[in-house]
Design an enzyme around this catalytic site. Structure first.
Site, PDB file in Angstrom:
ATOM      1  N   GLU A 277      -3.706  -3.523   0.695  1.00  0.00           N
ATOM      2  CA  GLU A 277      -3.177  -2.766   1.826  1.00  0.00           C
ATOM      3  C   GLU A 277      -4.269  -1.929   2.503  1.00  0.00           C
ATOM      4  O   GLU A 277      -4.933  -1.115   1.868  1.00  0.00           O
ATOM      5  CB  GLU A 277      -2.040  -1.849   1.344  1.00  0.00           C
ATOM      6  CG  GLU A 277      -1.454  -0.953   2.407  1.00  0.00           C
ATOM      7  CD  GLU A 277      -0.819  -1.712   3.556  1.00  0.00           C
ATOM      8  OE1 GLU A 277      -1.029  -1.296   4.707  1.00  0.00           O
ATOM      9  OE2 GLU A 277      -0.120  -2.717   3.300  1.00  0.00           O
ATOM     10  N   THR A 319       1.248  -6.439   7.891  1.00  0.00           N
ATOM     11  CA  THR A 319       0.979  -6.937   6.533  1.00  0.00           C
ATOM     12  C   THR A 319       1.571  -8.331   6.324  1.00  0.00           C
ATOM     13  O   THR A 319       0.931  -9.203   5.726  1.00  0.00           O
ATOM     14  CB  THR A 319       1.545  -5.970   5.481  1.00  0.00           C
ATOM     15  OG1 THR A 319       0.865  -4.714   5.600  1.00  0.00           O
ATOM     16  CG2 THR A 319       1.363  -6.498   4.075  1.00  0.00           C
ATOM     17  N   HIS A 432      -1.254   2.574   1.825  1.00  0.00           N
ATOM     18  CA  HIS A 432      -0.550   2.338   3.087  1.00  0.00           C
ATOM     19  C   HIS A 432      -0.641   3.560   3.999  1.00  0.00           C
ATOM     20  O   HIS A 432      -0.575   4.701   3.555  1.00  0.00           O
ATOM     21  CB  HIS A 432       0.927   2.009   2.804  1.00  0.00           C
ATOM     22  CG  HIS A 432       1.645   1.365   3.951  1.00  0.00           C
ATOM     23  ND1 HIS A 432       1.978   2.037   5.107  1.00  0.00           N
ATOM     24  CD2 HIS A 432       2.098   0.099   4.121  1.00  0.00           C
ATOM     25  CE1 HIS A 432       2.598   1.225   5.931  1.00  0.00           C
ATOM     26  NE2 HIS A 432       2.687   0.029   5.359  1.00  0.00           N
ATOM     27  N   ASP A 491      -5.701  -6.670   4.357  1.00  0.00           N
ATOM     28  CA  ASP A 491      -4.688  -7.267   5.236  1.00  0.00           C
ATOM     29  C   ASP A 491      -4.873  -6.935   6.714  1.00  0.00           C
ATOM     30  O   ASP A 491      -4.673  -7.770   7.581  1.00  0.00           O
ATOM     31  CB  ASP A 491      -3.272  -6.905   4.772  1.00  0.00           C
ATOM     32  CG  ASP A 491      -3.006  -5.404   4.759  1.00  0.00           C
ATOM     33  OD1 ASP A 491      -3.934  -4.610   5.002  1.00  0.00           O
ATOM     34  OD2 ASP A 491      -1.845  -5.018   4.485  1.00  0.00           O
ATOM     35  N   HIS A 492      -5.258  -5.690   7.016  1.00  0.00           N
ATOM     36  CA  HIS A 492      -5.363  -5.290   8.424  1.00  0.00           C
ATOM     37  C   HIS A 492      -6.154  -3.993   8.547  1.00  0.00           C
ATOM     38  O   HIS A 492      -6.685  -3.476   7.566  1.00  0.00           O
ATOM     39  CB  HIS A 492      -3.983  -5.146   9.061  1.00  0.00           C
ATOM     40  CG  HIS A 492      -3.066  -4.212   8.328  1.00  0.00           C
ATOM     41  ND1 HIS A 492      -3.262  -2.836   8.284  1.00  0.00           N
ATOM     42  CD2 HIS A 492      -1.956  -4.432   7.595  1.00  0.00           C
ATOM     43  CE1 HIS A 492      -2.321  -2.273   7.566  1.00  0.00           C
ATOM     44  NE2 HIS A 492      -1.507  -3.221   7.119  1.00  0.00           N
TER      45      HIS A 492
END
Length: 640
Positions: A277, A319, A432, A491-492
């Site tokens: 994450e 995600t 997150h 993921d990002h």
């Protein structure tokens, strides 16, 4: 004689004054009778212009005022037909509605760097799991969009309504037609200019931010709604045979083998894939106050094949988009999330193809099983088991839920029960956004960044790094890695566009350009082989779309429906983003400013016919992916 002339002059002067006064009186009466319409136009214009400057303070299209005024005139035209008493209430209601849409848009933009769409609204129920993230994105200043409502409410109650004469119907009809015609003509000219500059932009909506800056927020939502309805109607019908064949031919060419490097080297081995994450590339091998931010990942990067030019390509699904691309090599949904919109489709995914080779497949994620529709999408993609929130003992919370420490420890226990060979897909959670669980993250000195979003992120990712290091070390100690391939990637993005200055400061970037932003949108990705074989750095420009084709070559899996490329065989440098931006490793095209940059120098370069053709080709590929999803073409192709 002179007296007679003076009298005539006085009479003419009196008549002229009388006539002028009459015109002025009529004008004032007309303004008074339509004051609500005029105020509405001015207020909404100011709000929409302000929104445009918020999403693009460095590149605001000055001529956007024309389509903004035009779109408001079209709205206003319909209200000219109502009686003023009813009209005022309707305009007031519409003012509130537009204001709330603008607030939603700006909050959505802060996180996704995009404009909210009808399809994205379908995913609103998924936000219940990240309410803290949403709250942190809302700024008190956002409610200034509603400030006029507070002042107008009491005024409207006291406003004296003009008499509505039935004989005025013809005048109202003329006013409606004139206002509508002016608005439509102005709007059509603006939209046509955009379609001429970028022919596919209106239909594909590939770059929603750029489109909004060119035609305004109201026009964007109107076109989005039209496209959503027309696409739904179009997708309910069968795709033409010619279009199907065109896509089939492209897939056949795209999936041709480009080499035999590493072909079959992983066949029969376990695959352990870890999606981390918000793990962004700028933290790797970086220090703050003399401390490594990710000491454990740095260590494992040096033991693995590391890809340092690996880009994320997520869109509205964030995600879930990273999962979708990494497991399917299909682009994210044009709008919304593929995990939600296309859960009924047939896929030739990584888990499904490994199952054909007698692999056991399992997904691990400690969040609510229904979040991002994973409880549906994991089985659809071929996962035999899904260990979600209810499969774990929630004994320690960090961030949004179960701590990465507990999650990875419990996942290791479950991993040991899987029959080999297996494919295990793990998704972490603790790091997150908005990274506000600083107590859970432990002590990590971020110096001058203490109390900032970037500082909190560094603490969060440092915590996750510790847990990943422990997990990977245990896999090695227990000799699980002797027969396993480990893939780990981010993921990002971690830092939203709204906080870009913090990132630039950390990276020591002055006078930042759009290229400085996009070149930092990389995530770490490494492949670890047994015995630390094949370690080293691969500088190929690549992306999440390329992971599955690369693994397919390594595990000897069929390649038929992938839009990415095998990174280990070829060096095209092609990376295409959902918003239409792209790079070929030499040039970087930033879609929202329609600008090309030289990758080596960072300088702007002019568009050439070759670059224009490349841009059009990549937009076509995005549309191919949309057609595959919208028409469930993999099922069709497999059937044939």
């Amino acid at each position: 004689m002179n007296n007679i002339k003076l009298k005539i002059k006085d009479k003419i002067h009196f008549k002229i004054n009388d006539k002028t006064k009459s015109y002025i009186d009529k004008l004032m009466l007309s303004i008074k009778n339509n004051l609500d319409l005029i105020l509405f136009l001015i207020i909404i214009y100011v709000k929409v212009m302000h929104y445009g400057k918020q999403i693009s303070p460095d590149y605001f299209y000055a001529k956007v005022d024309r389509p903004i005024i035009a779109s408001i005139l079209i709205l206003v035209s319909f209200f000219t037909l109502f009686k003023q008493s009813r009209r005022i209430k309707l305009l007031f209601t519409l003012d509130i509605l537009i204001s709330l849409i603008l607030i939603a848009d700006i909050v959505y933009f802060r996180y996704y760097k995009d404009v909210i769409t009808v399809s994205a609204v379908k995913n609103v129920k998924l936000l219940t799991g990240v309410s803290a993230s949403v709250k942190s994105l809302i700024n008190v200043k956002d409610f200034l969009y509603l400030i006029d409502i507070v002042f107008l409410a009491p005024i409207i109650k006291k406003f004296k309504v003009a008499n509505n004469n039935k004989k005025m119907f013809l005048r109202k009809a003329c006013m409606f037609m004139a206002t509508l015609l002016i608005g439509v003509v102005m709007d059509t000219q603006s939209v046509y200019a955009v379609s001429k500059e970028q022919p596919t932009l209106i239909s594909s909506m590939s770059d929603r931010v750029y489109l909004t800056k060119m035609i305004g927020n109201i026009n964007f939502h109107a076109i989005d709604a039209y496209n959503f309805v027309s696409t739904s109607i179009k997708n309910s019908s069968k795709l033409s045979t010619a279009r199907e064949q065109e896509i089939k031919d492209f897939l056949a060419k795209n999936n041709e083998s480009t080499g035999t490097n590493f072909t079959g080297t992983a066949e029969g081995k376990n695959l352990i894939m870890i999606q981390v994450e918000a793990l962004q590339g700028f933290v790797i091998n970086q220090k703050i106050n003399g401390q490594e931010i990710t000491p454990n990942l740095n260590r494992w990067v040096n033991k693995s094949m590391y890809f340092d030019n690996y880009f994320y390509q997520v869109a509205g699904g964030n995600t879930s988009d990273a999962e979708f691309m990494s497991n399917n090599s299909l682009y994210p949904a044009e709008s919304g999330a593929a995990y939600y919109s296309y859960s009924g489709n047939t896929y030739s995914s990584l888990a499904k193809e490994l199952k054909e080779k007698q692999y056991n497949t399992a997904a691990f994620h400690a969040n609510n099983e229904g979040f991002w529709n994973r409880n549906v999408m994991y089985p659809v993609q071929g996962f035999d088991k899904f260990y979600g929130q209810h499969s774990f003992n929630i004994d320690e919370n960090v961030g949004l839920g179960l701590s990465d420490k507990s999650f990875l420890n419990q996942s290791l226990d479950k991993l040991k029960t899987l029959k080999q060979p297996y494919y295990s897909f793990l998704v972490t959670l603790s790091s997150h956004y908005p990274y506000d669980d600083t107590k859970g993250y432990g002590d990590f000195n971020v110096g001058e960044y203490e109390g900032t979003l970037l500082g909190n992120y560094l603490k969060g990712i440092h915590y996750t790094d510790q847990q990943l290091g422990t997990f990977l070390d245990k896999l090695e100690k227990e000799k699980i890695l002797d027969n396993s391939i480990v893939v780990l990637y981010g993921d990002h993005f971690a830092i939203p566009k709204d906080n870009e200055q913090e990132l630039y400061k950390f990276e020591k970037i002055n006078n930042a350009t759009d290229y400085d932003w996009v070149k930092n949108q990389k995530v770490p990705m490494f492949i670890h082989f047994p015995g630390d074989e094949n370690k080293g750095v691969n500088h190929t420009y690549s992306s999440q779309m390329d992971l599955y084709p690369t693994l397919a070559n390594m595990f000897n899996l069929p390649r038929q429906y992938m839009l990415g490329k095998d990174i280990l065989n070829g060096n095209s440098g092609k990376v295409v983003f959902r918003n239409g931006s792209f790079t070929n490793g030499k040039v970087f095209y930033v879609s929202w400013t329609n600008t090309y940059y030289d990758v080596k120098t960072g300088e702007k370069i002019p568009e050439t016919e070759a670059l224009k053709a490349e841009k059009e080709q990549y937009l076509k590929e995005l549309q191919y992916s949309d057609d595959i999803l919208n028409h469930n073409l993999i099922k069709t192709f497999k059937g044939k």
